[in-house]
Design a protein around this motif. Sequence first.
Motif, PDB file in Angstrom:
ATOM      1  N   LEU A  35       0.839  -1.193   0.000  1.00 30.89           N
ATOM      2  CA  LEU A  35       0.000   0.000   0.000  1.00 30.89           C
ATOM      3  C   LEU A  35       0.874   1.243   0.000  1.00 30.89           C
ATOM      4  CD1 LEU A  35      -2.976   1.167   0.430  1.00 30.89           C
ATOM      5  CD2 LEU A  35      -2.322   1.328   2.850  1.00 30.89           C
ATOM      6  N   GLU A  36       0.464   2.242  -0.769  1.00 37.14           N
ATOM      7  CA  GLU A  36       1.097   3.551  -0.657  1.00 37.14           C
ATOM      8  C   GLU A  36       0.031   4.597  -0.382  1.00 37.14           C
ATOM      9  OE1 GLU A  36       1.368   5.613  -5.014  1.00 37.14           O
ATOM     10  OE2 GLU A  36       3.022   4.250  -4.518  1.00 37.14           O
ATOM     11  N   VAL A  37       0.418   5.630   0.341  1.00 32.71           N
ATOM     12  CA  VAL A  37      -0.439   6.779   0.640  1.00 32.71           C
ATOM     13  C   VAL A  37       0.358   8.032   0.330  1.00 32.71           C
ATOM     14  CG1 VAL A  37      -1.699   8.051   2.420  1.00 32.71           C
ATOM     15  CG2 VAL A  37      -1.702   5.547   2.445  1.00 32.71           C
ATOM     16  N   GLY A  38      -0.230   8.927  -0.444  1.00 26.53           N
ATOM     17  CA  GLY A  38       0.501  10.134  -0.817  1.00 26.53           C
ATOM     18  C   GLY A  38       1.756   9.838  -1.610  1.00 26.53           C
ATOM     19  N   GLY A  39       1.763   8.698  -2.302  1.00 30.22           N
ATOM     20  CA  GLY A  39       2.929   8.315  -3.088  1.00 30.22           C
ATOM     21  C   GLY A  39       4.045   7.692  -2.284  1.00 30.22           C
ATOM     22  N   VAL A  40       3.805   7.425  -0.992  1.00 34.35           N
ATOM     23  CA  VAL A  40       4.827   6.838  -0.124  1.00 34.35           C
ATOM     24  C   VAL A  40       4.386   5.436   0.288  1.00 34.35           C
ATOM     25  CG1 VAL A  40       6.249   7.147   1.928  1.00 34.35           C
ATOM     26  CG2 VAL A  40       5.299   9.152   0.761  1.00 34.35           C
ATOM     27  N   GLY A  41       5.238   4.447   0.104  1.00 36.02           N
ATOM     28  CA  GLY A  41       4.908   3.083   0.479  1.00 36.02           C
ATOM     29  C   GLY A  41       4.931   2.888   1.986  1.00 36.02           C
ATOM     30  N   VAL A  42       4.099   1.953   2.460  1.00 40.50           N
ATOM     31  CA  VAL A  42       4.015   1.758   3.909  1.00 40.50           C
ATOM     32  C   VAL A  42       5.288   1.154   4.486  1.00 40.50           C
ATOM     33  CG1 VAL A  42       1.496   1.638   3.991  1.00 40.50           C
ATOM     34  CG2 VAL A  42       2.819  -0.459   3.581  1.00 40.50           C
ATOM     35  N   ARG A  43       6.038   0.397   3.682  1.00 45.06           N
ATOM     36  CA  ARG A  43       7.301  -0.134   4.206  1.00 45.06           C
ATOM     37  C   ARG A  43       8.276   1.008   4.487  1.00 45.06           C
ATOM     38  NH1 ARG A  43       6.444  -4.411   0.179  1.00 45.06           N
ATOM     39  NH2 ARG A  43       7.981  -3.452  -1.212  1.00 45.06           N
ATOM     40  N   GLU A  44       8.296   1.983   3.592  1.00 43.35           N
ATOM     41  CA  GLU A  44       9.144   3.154   3.824  1.00 43.35           C
ATOM     42  C   GLU A  44       8.655   3.950   5.022  1.00 43.35           C
ATOM     43  OE1 GLU A  44      10.179   7.426   1.635  1.00 43.35           O
ATOM     44  OE2 GLU A  44       9.585   5.709   0.403  1.00 43.35           O
ATOM     45  N   LEU A  45       7.348   4.107   5.154  1.00 44.11           N
ATOM     46  CA  LEU A  45       6.796   4.837   6.301  1.00 44.11           C
ATOM     47  C   LEU A  45       7.167   4.148   7.608  1.00 44.11           C
ATOM     48  CD1 LEU A  45       3.270   5.685   4.847  1.00 44.11           C
ATOM     49  CD2 LEU A  45       5.016   7.354   5.502  1.00 44.11           C
ATOM     50  N   ALA A  46       7.037   2.819   7.639  1.00 43.07           N
ATOM     51  CA  ALA A  46       7.378   2.091   8.861  1.00 43.07           C
ATOM     52  C   ALA A  46       8.865   2.175   9.168  1.00 43.07           C
ATOM     53  CB  ALA A  46       6.940   0.635   8.726  1.00 43.07           C
ATOM     54  N   ALA A  47       9.690   2.091   8.137  1.00 40.63           N
ATOM     55  CA  ALA A  47      11.136   2.156   8.353  1.00 40.63           C
ATOM     56  C   ALA A  47      11.550   3.526   8.871  1.00 40.63           C
ATOM     57  CB  ALA A  47      11.869   1.836   7.047  1.00 40.63           C
ATOM     58  N   GLN A  48      10.933   4.582   8.351  1.00 33.51           N
ATOM     59  CA  GLN A  48      11.312   5.947   8.742  1.00 33.51           C
ATOM     60  C   GLN A  48      10.729   6.366  10.078  1.00 33.51           C
ATOM     61  OE1 GLN A  48      10.220   8.507   5.353  1.00 33.51           O
ATOM     62  NE2 GLN A  48      12.397   8.880   5.104  1.00 33.51           N
ATOM     63  N   HIS A  49       9.480   5.976  10.313  1.00 37.93           N
ATOM     64  CA  HIS A  49       8.753   6.546  11.441  1.00 37.93           C
ATOM     65  C   HIS A  49       8.335   5.532  12.490  1.00 37.93           C
ATOM     66  CE1 HIS A  49       8.615  10.129   8.979  1.00 37.93           C
ATOM     67  NE2 HIS A  49       8.043   9.449   8.010  1.00 37.93           N
ATOM     68  N   GLY A  50       8.556   4.246  12.222  1.00 41.94           N
ATOM     69  CA  GLY A  50       8.159   3.224  13.175  1.00 41.94           C
ATOM     70  C   GLY A  50       6.664   2.991  13.158  1.00 41.94           C
ATOM     71  N   THR A  51       6.240   2.006  13.962  1.00 48.11           N
ATOM     72  CA  THR A  51       4.821   1.735  14.143  1.00 48.11           C
ATOM     73  C   THR A  51       4.548   1.574  15.635  1.00 48.11           C
ATOM     74  OG1 THR A  51       5.110  -0.670  13.958  1.00 48.11           O
ATOM     75  CG2 THR A  51       4.633   0.553  11.911  1.00 48.11           C
ATOM     76  N   PRO A  52       3.322   1.814  16.074  1.00 50.32           N
ATOM     77  CA  PRO A  52       2.216   2.354  15.299  1.00 50.32           C
ATOM     78  C   PRO A  52       2.468   3.802  14.897  1.00 50.32           C
ATOM     79  CG  PRO A  52       1.578   2.115  17.599  1.00 50.32           C
ATOM     80  CD  PRO A  52       2.952   1.563  17.479  1.00 50.32           C
ATOM     81  N   ALA A  53       1.779   4.224  13.838  1.00 52.82           N
ATOM     82  CA  ALA A  53       1.896   5.599  13.366  1.00 52.82           C
ATOM     83  C   ALA A  53       0.591   6.013  12.714  1.00 52.82           C
ATOM     84  CB  ALA A  53       3.042   5.737  12.362  1.00 52.82           C
ATOM     85  N   TYR A  54       0.174   7.237  12.993  1.00 52.74           N
ATOM     86  CA  TYR A  54      -0.956   7.834  12.278  1.00 52.74           C
ATOM     87  C   TYR A  54      -0.400   8.468  10.997  1.00 52.74           C
ATOM     88  CZ  TYR A  54      -3.119   7.786  16.978  1.00 52.74           C
ATOM     89  OH  TYR A  54      -3.601   7.443  18.216  1.00 52.74           O
ATOM     90  N   VAL A  55      -0.969   8.111   9.865  1.00 59.42           N
ATOM     91  CA  VAL A  55      -0.512   8.630   8.577  1.00 59.42           C
ATOM     92  C   VAL A  55      -1.647   9.409   7.930  1.00 59.42           C
ATOM     93  CG1 VAL A  55       0.425   8.064   6.318  1.00 59.42           C
ATOM     94  CG2 VAL A  55       1.053   6.674   8.313  1.00 59.42           C
ATOM     95  N   LEU A  56      -1.375  10.655   7.562  1.00 60.09           N
ATOM     96  CA  LEU A  56      -2.380  11.533   6.952  1.00 60.09           C
ATOM     97  C   LEU A  56      -2.058  11.783   5.496  1.00 60.09           C
ATOM     98  CD1 LEU A  56      -3.085  14.419   9.502  1.00 60.09           C
ATOM     99  CD2 LEU A  56      -4.593  12.538   8.873  1.00 60.09           C
TER     100      LEU A  56
END
Length: 473
Positions: A35-56
């Motif tokens: 899955l990507e949101v705003g053109g960013v993949g969730v694997r990248e989001l998790a790697a950068q920001h950790g989980t859990p995370a609210y993504v807007l």
Amino acid sequence: MSAYLTEQPGVDPGAAGRLGEPWPATARRRDDGELEVGGVGVRELAAQHGTPAYVLDEADFRARARAYRTAFAEAFAAVGTETDVYYAGKALLTVAVARWAAEEGLGVDTASGGELAVALRAGVPVAEVGLHGNNKSAAEVATALEAGIGRIIVDSLAEVEMVADVAAARGVVAPVMVRVTTGVHAGGHEYISTAHEDQKFGLSVNPVDGGDAPAMRALLAVVERPSLRLLGIHSHIGSQILDPAGFEVAARAVLTLRAELAGRTGVLVEEVDLGGGYGIAYLPGEAALDPRAVAGDVARAVADVCRELGTPLPRVSIEPGRSIVGPAGITLYTVGTVKPVAVTAQDGSTFTRLYVSVDGGMSDNIRPALYGAQYHAEVVGRASDAAPVLARVVGKHCESGDIVVHEVRLPGDVRAGDLLAVAATGAYGRSMASNYNLLTRPPVVAATGGASRVLVRRETVDDLLALDADAQA
């Protein structure tokens, strides 16, 4: 599809991999299932920001804000009056979110001194900020008045007097609206239906013991106090409303009260606020209220009632919150323990439910426990060909009621380490989050244009210990 229901605004419904409601507008599956949101993949989001995370999804938030502003402006212009749209900050308020709302032409409605401080820090024009609340402190009112706030919504006769006294002590005139209850019961749960009589908000439009209605008494009290300026009448009938008829019924009650006040005092208030509460899609197959259809019907109802009463049209304001930010957000988790549990049904048969534990829970979304709210989740870091199985997504708290998603079909091969996302959590997740079991609250991350940035950083254990006086000894 009902005339009141709509797909997401400004998004090509045929876009490759697009998920649709209840996911953010830019959410799509890549070829490998990520899955990507705003053109960013969730694997990248998790790697950068950790989980859990609210993504807007910033673009989705902005599009929904514009959709409400445009729909109501056009609908009410067609009947001969103007509108204001205030973003209801209680749904989610950060400095960036407040700025997004202001940049899209919305004011910001606040419900506490803390929310007011965020709106002011964001640089929202103070004339376009409102202060709500059923038990405001004198200090909160003083701060609002010193900042030059655009409106204070008073909620009781006692508050009328308190605001008047605070304003008089400062030599200013406080701009106020009076919140009324119309008896219209609307919303998805008793706790979020806010216009029936037996609840804490507002003043009833219905007479008591043959005398004036509490709402009329409050309006008269405002008119009589020289340190108060009566801007208008406010009504909010509930939240997660999927039938717009309630707005029309409430509008009639408010406009009738407005006409009665004018008949008694000669004061015809300039503005009527019809609140918010526009419903969104939480589950696949559901759809949200269409701002254009609702705006058109409410505008026509307001015009018809004013014509019947022989009063000029007021300026009309509304306060959407959930319907702007809710669908724009997801919560991203990492799966931990996966446990099959044999369940006995009422008819005596047995079935297996897969309990899928994630690294958050009721501390980052209390709504399933508080309201029985229903959400949808999917494994989002990969594709899977496994047959779906009945699952329940649960958190890591020491509570049996720590349920994130009550019932959902997940791939039968869901396993520890998988990324899992819950849709439509932009509203009330972060704003109602807690530190139960001393879990730290997740970050709020914005994704847009293929990049992400932190709006609110993740809390740390050091943050929690910093508040403990003995931990500093």
